[in-house]
Design a protein around this motif. Sequence first.
Motif, PDB file in Angstrom:
ATOM      1  N   LEU A 222      -6.413   2.549   2.639  1.00 20.83           N
ATOM      2  CA  LEU A 222      -7.773   2.806   3.118  1.00 20.83           C
ATOM      3  C   LEU A 222      -8.783   2.186   2.159  1.00 20.83           C
ATOM      4  CD1 LEU A 222      -6.961   6.500   3.963  1.00 20.83           C
ATOM      5  CD2 LEU A 222      -7.778   4.832   5.663  1.00 20.83           C
TER       6      LEU A 222
ATOM      7  N   LYS B  88       6.763   4.811  -8.235  1.00 15.74           N
ATOM      8  CA  LYS B  88       7.716   4.123  -7.335  1.00 15.74           C
ATOM      9  C   LYS B  88       9.061   3.854  -7.977  1.00 15.74           C
ATOM     10  CE  LYS B  88       4.052   1.987  -4.577  1.00 15.74           C
ATOM     11  NZ  LYS B  88       2.882   2.262  -5.446  1.00 15.74           N
TER      12      LYS B  88
ATOM     13  N   ALA C 150     -10.260  -0.502   0.161  1.00 12.06           N
ATOM     14  CA  ALA C 150     -10.132  -1.864  -0.377  1.00 12.06           C
ATOM     15  C   ALA C 150      -9.117  -2.729   0.372  1.00 12.06           C
ATOM     16  CB  ALA C 150      -9.766  -1.788  -1.860  1.00 12.06           C
ATOM     17  N   GLN C 151      -8.102  -2.131   0.949  1.00 11.43           N
ATOM     18  CA  GLN C 151      -7.086  -2.927   1.669  1.00 11.43           C
ATOM     19  C   GLN C 151      -7.439  -3.130   3.138  1.00 11.43           C
ATOM     20  OE1 GLN C 151      -2.871  -1.933   0.725  1.00 11.43           O
ATOM     21  NE2 GLN C 151      -3.697  -0.762  -0.983  1.00 11.43           N
TER      22      GLN C 151
ATOM     23  N   PRO D 214      -1.921   5.365   1.932  1.00  9.60           N
ATOM     24  CA  PRO D 214      -2.737   4.422   1.165  1.00  9.60           C
ATOM     25  C   PRO D 214      -3.154   3.259   2.071  1.00  9.60           C
ATOM     26  CG  PRO D 214      -0.421   4.029   0.699  1.00  9.60           C
ATOM     27  CD  PRO D 214      -0.480   5.147   1.739  1.00  9.60           C
TER      28      PRO D 214
ATOM     29  N   GLN E 270      -2.073   5.626 -11.073  1.00 11.11           N
ATOM     30  CA  GLN E 270      -1.137   4.520 -10.866  1.00 11.11           C
ATOM     31  C   GLN E 270      -0.580   4.147 -12.241  1.00 11.11           C
ATOM     32  OE1 GLN E 270       1.279   2.293 -10.228  1.00 11.11           O
ATOM     33  NE2 GLN E 270       0.340   2.245  -8.179  1.00 11.11           N
TER      34      GLN E 270
ATOM     35  N   SER F 224       1.783  -0.264   2.839  1.00 14.17           N
ATOM     36  CA  SER F 224       0.522  -0.820   3.358  1.00 14.17           C
ATOM     37  C   SER F 224       0.422  -2.333   3.208  1.00 14.17           C
ATOM     38  CB  SER F 224      -0.664  -0.168   2.626  1.00 14.17           C
ATOM     39  OG  SER F 224      -0.638  -0.517   1.258  1.00 14.17           O
TER      40      SER F 224
ATOM     41  N   TYR G 179      -7.315   7.014  -1.316  1.00 15.25           N
ATOM     42  CA  TYR G 179      -8.243   5.928  -1.659  1.00 15.25           C
ATOM     43  C   TYR G 179      -8.239   5.745  -3.170  1.00 15.25           C
ATOM     44  CZ  TYR G 179     -10.702   6.727   2.873  1.00 15.25           C
ATOM     45  OH  TYR G 179     -11.046   6.878   4.195  1.00 15.25           O
ATOM     46  N   SER G 180      -8.273   4.503  -3.630  1.00 16.12           N
ATOM     47  CA  SER G 180      -8.460   4.243  -5.064  1.00 16.12           C
ATOM     48  C   SER G 180      -9.753   3.458  -5.254  1.00 16.12           C
ATOM     49  CB  SER G 180      -7.251   3.499  -5.644  1.00 16.12           C
ATOM     50  OG  SER G 180      -6.078   4.266  -5.531  1.00 16.12           O
ATOM     51  N   ARG G 181      -9.687   2.112  -5.100  1.00 16.69           N
ATOM     52  CA  ARG G 181     -10.851   1.287  -5.434  1.00 16.69           C
ATOM     53  C   ARG G 181     -12.113   1.662  -4.659  1.00 16.69           C
ATOM     54  NH1 ARG G 181      -7.600  -4.259  -4.749  1.00 16.69           N
ATOM     55  NH2 ARG G 181      -6.435  -2.829  -3.401  1.00 16.69           N
TER      56      ARG G 181
ATOM     57  N   LYS H 290      -4.013  10.690  -7.969  1.00 16.79           N
ATOM     58  CA  LYS H 290      -2.808   9.853  -8.037  1.00 16.79           C
ATOM     59  C   LYS H 290      -2.973   8.755  -9.088  1.00 16.79           C
ATOM     60  CE  LYS H 290      -1.929   6.763  -4.708  1.00 16.79           C
ATOM     61  NZ  LYS H 290      -1.706   5.483  -5.402  1.00 16.79           N
TER      62      LYS H 290
ATOM     63  N   ASP I 256      -6.763   3.993 -10.642  1.00 16.90           N
ATOM     64  CA  ASP I 256      -6.215   2.637 -10.796  1.00 16.90           C
ATOM     65  C   ASP I 256      -7.183   1.819 -11.661  1.00 16.90           C
ATOM     66  OD1 ASP I 256      -5.103   3.819  -8.328  1.00 16.90           O
ATOM     67  OD2 ASP I 256      -4.221   1.850  -7.971  1.00 16.90           O
TER      68      ASP I 256
HETATM   69  O1  LIG Z   1       2.239   1.344   0.511  1.00 17.68           O
HETATM   70  C1  LIG Z   1       1.611   1.527  -0.533  1.00 17.68           C
HETATM   71  C2  LIG Z   1       2.070   2.348  -1.551  1.00 17.68           C
HETATM   72  C3  LIG Z   1       1.278   2.548  -2.640  1.00 17.68           C
HETATM   73  N1  LIG Z   1       0.081   1.949  -2.768  1.00 17.68           N
HETATM   74  C4  LIG Z   1      -0.717   2.223  -3.982  1.00 17.68           C
HETATM   75  O2  LIG Z   1      -1.906   2.928  -3.608  1.00 17.68           O
HETATM   76  C5  LIG Z   1      -3.017   2.423  -4.342  1.00 17.68           C
HETATM   77  C6  LIG Z   1      -3.978   1.754  -3.390  1.00 17.68           C
HETATM   78  O3  LIG Z   1      -5.136   1.371  -4.070  1.00 17.68           O
HETATM   79  P1  LIG Z   1      -6.469   0.888  -3.285  1.00 17.68           P
HETATM   80  O4  LIG Z   1      -7.398   0.508  -4.374  1.00 17.68           O
HETATM   81  O5  LIG Z   1      -6.970   2.066  -2.485  1.00 17.68           O
HETATM   82  O6  LIG Z   1      -6.066  -0.247  -2.435  1.00 17.68           O
HETATM   83  C7  LIG Z   1      -2.452   1.490  -5.396  1.00 17.68           C
HETATM   84  O7  LIG Z   1      -2.167   2.241  -6.562  1.00 17.68           O
HETATM   85  C8  LIG Z   1      -1.156   1.003  -4.772  1.00 17.68           C
HETATM   86  O8  LIG Z   1      -0.191   0.655  -5.735  1.00 17.68           O
HETATM   87  C9  LIG Z   1      -0.375   1.149  -1.772  1.00 17.68           C
HETATM   88  O9  LIG Z   1      -1.487   0.586  -1.839  1.00 17.68           O
HETATM   89  N2  LIG Z   1       0.395   0.959  -0.675  1.00 17.68           N
END
Ligand SMILES: O=c1ccn([C@@H]2O[C@H](COP(=O)(O)O)[C@@H](O)[C@H]2O)c(=O)[nH]1
Length: 278
Positions: free
Chosen positions: A221, A96, A223-224, A219, A62, A155, A246-248, A60, A23
């Motif tokens: 985990l 999506k 940052a959220q 998702p 984005q 999430s 996990y992304s960020r 994954k 991301d």
């Molecule tokens: O319910 C959802 C579906 C998709 N996402 C996606 O996952 C990553 C989350 O990124 P973080 O940096 O780990 O928060 C992002 O690409 C969202 O579009 C989601 O968060 N929740």
Amino acid sequence: MEIFGSRLHRAIDERGPLCVGIDPHPGLLARWGLADDLQGLDRFTQTVVEALGDRVAVVKPQSAFFERFGSHGVAILESTIRQLRDAGSLVLLDVKRGDIGSTVSAYASAYLDPSSPLYVDAVTASPYLGVGSLAPMFELAAEHGGGVFVLALTSNPEGAAVQRARTADGRTVAQTVIDEISQLNRGVTPLGSFGLVVGATIGDTGHDLAGVGGPLLAPGLGAQGAGAADLRTVFGSSLGSVLPSYSREVLSAGPDVAALRAAADRVLADCRAVLPAR
Ligand SMILES: O=c1ccn([C@@H]2O[C@H](COP(=O)(O)O)[C@@H](O)[C@H]2O)c(=O)[nH]1
């Protein structure tokens, strides 16, 4: 042909239960000392591929963060997908998509037909035009060994008002999605190719995930705000099917390749401590 569920099961056995998102947020590009332009995007993704492509089970990308740069950004996405596949990770494109069935056919061709430049192992899909409208994706995925992850309980806090609304038969909207995807996986072992997206942030919602038979992408985990321990509360007896994402949390360790690897190893260890051994 090996189905996606079986390829995913094997990848998790070999590399562990982890999905890492690519991301390239403007803020992350800045944090990595990169410009918010095509060169910055390319350097960012190349670094993630180098660090994680031969290490984590699923990567994954984005799509939105590539699309915002137009056709050149999508070209970088195409080459990123190829490199990740060459490095041995499964590619789940977070895009999506959802529409009327005849248009979903075109989306299916774009992402799940091996002759497409954007061909990936699996995609995320939105069921809000009806799960049945996604049938062309399910069919093409089944034909070519691909997977589809359908949004069920997302999430973000805004999702609950729609997803937990009650339908005429008393089930929530999310439970109807869960039940339809469970049907698609019926009888498939060890893991079906049709998954659900269930956020790690949502707590115990009382939904029945026991019969899904496919992977549960989690998702939210890092940052959220959710942590690996929250997986127990959200997934209960279905923990064995969870693919934490996990992304960020991982990406913010860059741009150092070793630090990115260490961050991925750390979150994988956190998840392994919670998920059942296999
Ligand atoms: O319910 C959802 C579906 C998709 N996402 C996606 O996952 C990553 C989350 O990124 P973080 O940096 O780990 O928060 C992002 O690409 C969202 O579009 C989601 O968060 N929740």
